[in-house]
Design an enzyme around this catalytic site. Structure first.
Site, short mmCIF file in Angstrom:
data_model
loop_
_atom_site.label_atom_id
_atom_site.label_comp_id
_atom_site.label_asym_id
_atom_site.label_seq_id
_atom_site.Cartn_x
_atom_site.Cartn_y
_atom_site.Cartn_z
N ARG A 63 -10.42 1.54 8.61
CA ARG A 63 -10.04 0.20 8.83
C ARG A 63 -11.21 -0.42 9.30
O ARG A 63 -11.37 -1.76 9.42
CB ARG A 63 -8.98 0.03 9.98
CG ARG A 63 -7.75 0.44 9.35
CD ARG A 63 -6.79 -0.79 8.91
NE ARG A 63 -5.60 -1.15 9.40
CZ ARG A 63 -4.49 -0.64 9.00
NH1 ARG A 63 -4.30 0.41 8.26
NH2 ARG A 63 -3.39 -1.14 9.66
N ARG A 110 10.17 -7.68 4.71
CA ARG A 110 10.21 -6.35 4.80
C ARG A 110 11.10 -5.66 5.58
O ARG A 110 11.45 -6.34 6.78
CB ARG A 110 8.85 -6.00 4.97
CG ARG A 110 8.25 -4.69 4.77
CD ARG A 110 7.02 -4.47 4.62
NE ARG A 110 6.21 -4.69 5.57
CZ ARG A 110 4.70 -4.27 5.75
NH1 ARG A 110 4.16 -3.67 4.68
NH2 ARG A 110 4.09 -4.35 6.93
N LYS A 162 0.75 -1.15 0.02
CA LYS A 162 0.09 0.16 0.14
C LYS A 162 0.87 1.24 -0.03
O LYS A 162 0.51 2.12 -0.76
CB LYS A 162 -0.91 0.17 1.23
CG LYS A 162 -2.03 -0.98 1.27
CD LYS A 162 -3.25 -0.86 2.04
CE LYS A 162 -2.65 -0.78 3.50
NZ LYS A 162 -2.22 -2.16 4.15
N ARG A 179 10.25 -4.11 10.85
CA ARG A 179 9.43 -3.56 11.96
C ARG A 179 8.54 -4.37 13.01
O ARG A 179 8.86 -5.58 12.71
CB ARG A 179 8.05 -3.11 10.91
CG ARG A 179 7.99 -1.75 10.62
CD ARG A 179 6.86 -1.40 9.62
NE ARG A 179 5.68 -1.73 9.88
CZ ARG A 179 4.56 -1.49 9.21
NH1 ARG A 179 4.63 -0.97 8.25
NH2 ARG A 179 3.38 -2.02 9.55
N ARG A 185 -2.29 -9.75 12.24
CA ARG A 185 -2.80 -8.73 11.31
C ARG A 185 -3.21 -9.21 10.29
O ARG A 185 -4.35 -8.53 9.97
CB ARG A 185 -1.52 -7.92 10.95
CG ARG A 185 -1.00 -7.20 12.23
CD ARG A 185 0.16 -6.58 11.76
NE ARG A 185 0.28 -5.51 11.06
CZ ARG A 185 1.11 -4.82 10.21
NH1 ARG A 185 2.31 -5.43 10.19
NH2 ARG A 185 0.98 -3.71 9.68
#
Ligand code: AMP
Length: 219
Positions: A88, A123, A13, A156, A167
């Site tokens: 969300r 990531r 995103k 992260r 998540r």
């Protein structure tokens, strides 16, 4: 053009929104990024927010609405924006509507769960300037170091395997009603996001161009 961006964590995103926002010369607003910056600045409220974020849990709607409303009132949003990571929940979508924020399109990035898990495990972000990397698709030029500020790149805190699973589960649970909310309003524009960021950005541009052409057809 005011757009909302919906997609699972790890759908790309941030990267895509930055690309499309630059091409359309509109603002890119990422609630996740604003919150991570606030957590970095510190303070009691930020500490509490950071704890929820590390667990992959959503922060209270009232807090999110306050920061988004404040951000949307800034002048760079006047020509349009991409709202990335918000709404969300249906309550957030309803609140945006109640605030009079007009939305032209809700972009839905469609990515299979196994692709998301693979991407998120790879990531990394820079510990110094926050620039984003992916060890598979967008590695830094020098292993382990940011191209821009040469600080170490790290995973992260909310990209641990356990948090990724949480998540994704939360995303499916929370996103379906939000997707339905925009589908009912005929604003939903689904885009397949399984491939590279460049291909997905091209698909996004093409979908917008097709919609624009369709709007100009005589009815
Ligand atoms: P993101 O970078 O969009 O994945 O967001 C990172 C984290 O910030 C999420 O896991 C949530 O804890 C929090 N967050 C971001 N946007 C929202 C939102 N609209 N509502 C609630 N929590 C959010």
């Amino acid at each position: 053009m005011n757009m909302i961006l919906i997609g699972p964590p790890g759908a790309g995103k941030g990267t895509l929104a930055a690309h499309v926002a630059a091409a359309w010369d509109i603002a890119h607003i990422s609630t996740g990024e604003m919150l991570r910056a606030a957590v970095k600045r510190g303070g009691t409220a930020a500490e509490q927010a950071g704890r929820l974020m590390r667990k992959g849990l959503l922060l209270p709607d009232a807090l999110i609405l306050r920061i988004v409303q404040e951000r949307l009132s800034q002048h760079d949003c006047a020509e349009g924006f991409i709202l990335d990571g918000m709404p969300r929940t249906v309550a957030q979508a309803q609140a945006l509507e109640a605030m009079g924020v007009s939305i032209d399109k809700a972009i839905l990035l469609m990515v299979a769960d196994d692709v998301v898990i693979r991407r998120m495990t790879a990531r990394r972000i820079c510990a110094g300037c926050g620039a984003g990397y992916n060890l598979d698709s967008m590695p830094p030029k020098k292993e382990g170091l940011c191209d821009i500020c040469h600080e170490p790149i790290i995973a992260r805190a909310d990209d641990s395997p356990e948090t990724i699973a949480n998540r994704l589960k939360l995303y499916h649970h929370e996103a379906e009603p939000v997707i339905d909310f925009y589908r009912h309003r005929k604003m939903l524009l689904p885009i397949i996001a399984d491939s590279t960021p460049q291909e997905t950005a091209a698909a996004w541009h093409a979908a917008l161009a097709a919609e624009h052409a369709a709007d100009r057809m005589p009815h």
